[in-house]
Design an enzyme around this catalytic site. Structure first.
Site, short mmCIF file in Angstrom:
data_model
loop_
_atom_site.label_atom_id
_atom_site.label_comp_id
_atom_site.label_asym_id
_atom_site.label_seq_id
_atom_site.Cartn_x
_atom_site.Cartn_y
_atom_site.Cartn_z
CE1 TYR A 88 0.63 -0.30 4.47
CE2 TYR A 88 -1.46 -1.48 4.55
CZ TYR A 88 -0.29 -1.05 5.16
OH TYR A 88 -0.06 -1.37 6.46
CE LYS B 89 5.63 -1.24 6.73
NZ LYS B 89 6.90 -1.86 7.16
C1 HXC Z 1 -6.53 2.41 17.77
C2 HXC Z 1 -4.53 2.40 18.90
C3 HXC Z 1 -4.45 1.00 18.78
C4 HXC Z 1 -5.51 0.31 18.10
C5 HXC Z 1 -2.68 1.69 19.83
N1 HXC Z 1 -3.44 2.77 19.56
N2 HXC Z 1 -3.28 0.58 19.37
N3 HXC Z 1 -5.56 3.10 18.41
N4 HXC Z 1 -6.53 1.07 17.61
N5 HXC Z 1 -5.51 -1.01 17.94
C6 HXC Z 1 -3.16 4.14 19.93
C7 HXC Z 1 -3.17 4.33 21.42
O1 HXC Z 1 -4.51 4.49 21.89
C8 HXC Z 1 -2.34 5.58 21.60
O2 HXC Z 1 -3.05 6.75 21.30
C9 HXC Z 1 -1.29 5.43 20.52
O3 HXC Z 1 -1.82 4.51 19.54
C10 HXC Z 1 -0.01 4.87 21.05
O4 HXC Z 1 -0.29 3.68 21.74
P1 HXC Z 1 0.77 3.00 22.74
O5 HXC Z 1 0.21 1.70 23.14
O6 HXC Z 1 1.20 3.97 23.76
O7 HXC Z 1 2.01 2.87 21.76
P2 HXC Z 1 3.11 1.82 21.61
O8 HXC Z 1 3.07 0.79 22.70
O9 HXC Z 1 4.39 2.51 21.44
O10 HXC Z 1 2.70 1.09 20.20
C11 HXC Z 1 1.44 0.45 20.05
C12 HXC Z 1 1.33 -0.22 18.68
C13 HXC Z 1 2.46 -1.25 18.61
C14 HXC Z 1 1.48 0.82 17.59
C15 HXC Z 1 -0.02 -0.88 18.54
O11 HXC Z 1 2.50 -2.03 19.76
C16 HXC Z 1 2.33 -2.13 17.40
O12 HXC Z 1 2.45 -1.67 16.28
N6 HXC Z 1 2.12 -3.40 17.54
C17 HXC Z 1 1.92 -4.27 16.38
C18 HXC Z 1 3.21 -4.56 15.67
C19 HXC Z 1 2.94 -5.30 14.37
O13 HXC Z 1 2.17 -6.24 14.34
N7 HXC Z 1 3.63 -4.90 13.31
C20 HXC Z 1 3.53 -5.56 12.01
C21 HXC Z 1 2.45 -4.94 11.24
S1 HXC Z 1 2.20 -5.69 9.66
P3 HXC Z 1 -3.72 7.68 22.48
O14 HXC Z 1 -4.34 8.82 21.72
O15 HXC Z 1 -4.74 6.81 23.14
O16 HXC Z 1 -2.58 8.07 23.38
C22 HXC Z 1 2.22 -4.43 8.55
C23 HXC Z 1 1.98 -4.78 7.13
C24 HXC Z 1 0.64 -4.41 6.64
O17 HXC Z 1 2.43 -3.34 8.89
C25 HXC Z 1 -0.43 -5.43 6.89
C26 HXC Z 1 -1.76 -5.04 6.30
C27 HXC Z 1 -2.85 -6.02 6.48
#
Ligand code: HXC
Length: 295
Positions: A164, A179
């Site tokens: 994307y 990305k």
């Molecule tokens: C909405 C969310 C959320 C969710 C976090 N936030 N998760 N908002 N829905 N599911 C918000 C929080 O409320 C907060 O905002 C802010 O994001 C930061 O959250 P924290 O928990 O303090 O941040 P942090 O622990 O630093 O990071 C959280 C995270 C991270 C971004 C979710 O843990 C993460 O990315 N985990 C997944 C990793 C992953 O699976 N990566 C691969 C992706 S695959 P507020 O306003 O409340 O403070 C990929 C390819 C594409 O990318 C695939 C497509 C299908």
């Protein structure tokens, strides 16, 4: 349901197109290498003789990465590191160098993501995903390159991207924009650092189901576009197929490939239909109620 065969299954995990020992004597630094596709990529380098350094901010992920690499008999070290923090990134490379010497290969794999309608993203949610995915990727690449530039040693970077970056990603506005930046960085840095012997490429995974997918992303895939028959290949990817692409891109056999982003997805991202399917809003796809402004 179609009975067309699709793309054949790959050879099994544990085999490789590259000669055994291709990475003997090399160290590969993999961010987010303790889980999911980062771990799968790290494993393929390890099978080819590399020592691996796994960087992650989560001690459980570090332990999982260590166990996986040890299980294939390779050397491994793990470093706790939040890639948003430039000082932590420098300290992680310092630790890696102390253990194995300067890594020759960097796999910039760590990223942040969750599906959300754009209008529901808080400013901090947006910032967090861009900060980890784009800024973190740059900070790690910068630290790695500076260390190589200082001593004049050749190196290879593989940045993990997403398709994307080209198309936009409804439901993933934050990650898609980040990305797109990562893909653009590949193109810029390949030119800037090529004269110093640093190759920079991108690697884009298609759908490779794995046990570490977040519930958010797994749930979204289950609702929207999981399942083999929904892929042009008539199957999803097997993790070793992504690892093979990564190990090729950073190998001596790909030295003249730089600034390229390779998509490994069985052509899924280029899929078009003869007639458009009905539009479904991101809110509907995620099962969210109509947007309401809160007081
Ligand atoms: C909405 C969310 C959320 C969710 C976090 N936030 N998760 N908002 N829905 N599911 C918000 C929080 O409320 C907060 O905002 C802010 O994001 C930061 O959250 P924290 O928990 O303090 O941040 P942090 O622990 O630093 O990071 C959280 C995270 C991270 C971004 C979710 O843990 C993460 O990315 N985990 C997944 C990793 C992953 O699976 N990566 C691969 C992706 S695959 P507020 O306003 O409340 O403070 C990929 C390819 C594409 O990318 C695939 C497509 C299908």
């Amino acid at each position: 349901m179609s009975d067309t065969p699709g793309l054949p299954a790959p050879p099994p995990a544990g085999t490789s197109a590259l000669p055994a020992g291709t990475y003997d004597g090399d160290t590969v630094f993999v961010t987010g290498g303790g889980t999911g596709l980062g771990k799968a990529i790290a494993l393929e380098f390890a099978r080819l003789g590399a020592s691996i350094v796994v960087a992650s901010r989560d001690p459980e992920h570090l332990a999982a990465g260590r166990a996986a690499i040890e299980a294939v008999g390779a050397e491994v070290d793990v470093v706790e590191c939040d890639i948003r923090d430039a000082d932590a990134v420098a300290a992680a490379f310092e630790a890696a160098e102390d253990r194995f010497g300067l890594p020759r290969v960097l796999v910039n794999n760590a990223a942040a993501n969750f599906p959300s309608p754009a209008e529901d993203l808080s400013p901090n949610a947006w910032r967090t995903v861009v900060d980890i995915t784009l800024n973190g990727t740059f900070l790690v690449g910068r630290e790695f390159a500076r260390r190589h530039l200082a001593i004049g040693s050749p190196a290879s970077i593989v940045n993990v991207g997403a398709s994307y970056a080209w198309t936009g990603g409804p439901g993933f506005a934050h990650s898609a924009a980040a990305k797109a930046g990562v893909k653009n960085l590949v193109e810029t840095l390949a030119v800037e650092w090529g004269p110093y012997g640093i190759q920079v490429n991108g690697l884009v995974p298609g759908l490779f189901p794995h046990e570490d997918m977040t519930d958010d992303i797994r749930g979204s895939l289950d609702r929207i576009h999981d399942k083999d028959p929904l892929q042009p290949a008539m199957r999803v990817g097997e993790r070793q197929e992504l690892g093979w692409a990564a190990t090729f891109l950073a190998s001596p056999y790909a030295r003249f490939i730089s600034g390229h982003t390779l998509v490994v997805d069985g052509a899924n991202w280029q899929r078009r239909t003869l007639t458009n399917p009905p539009v479904t809003t991101v809110r509907d796809q995620l099962g969210r109620a109509a947007f309401l402004l809160e007081d």
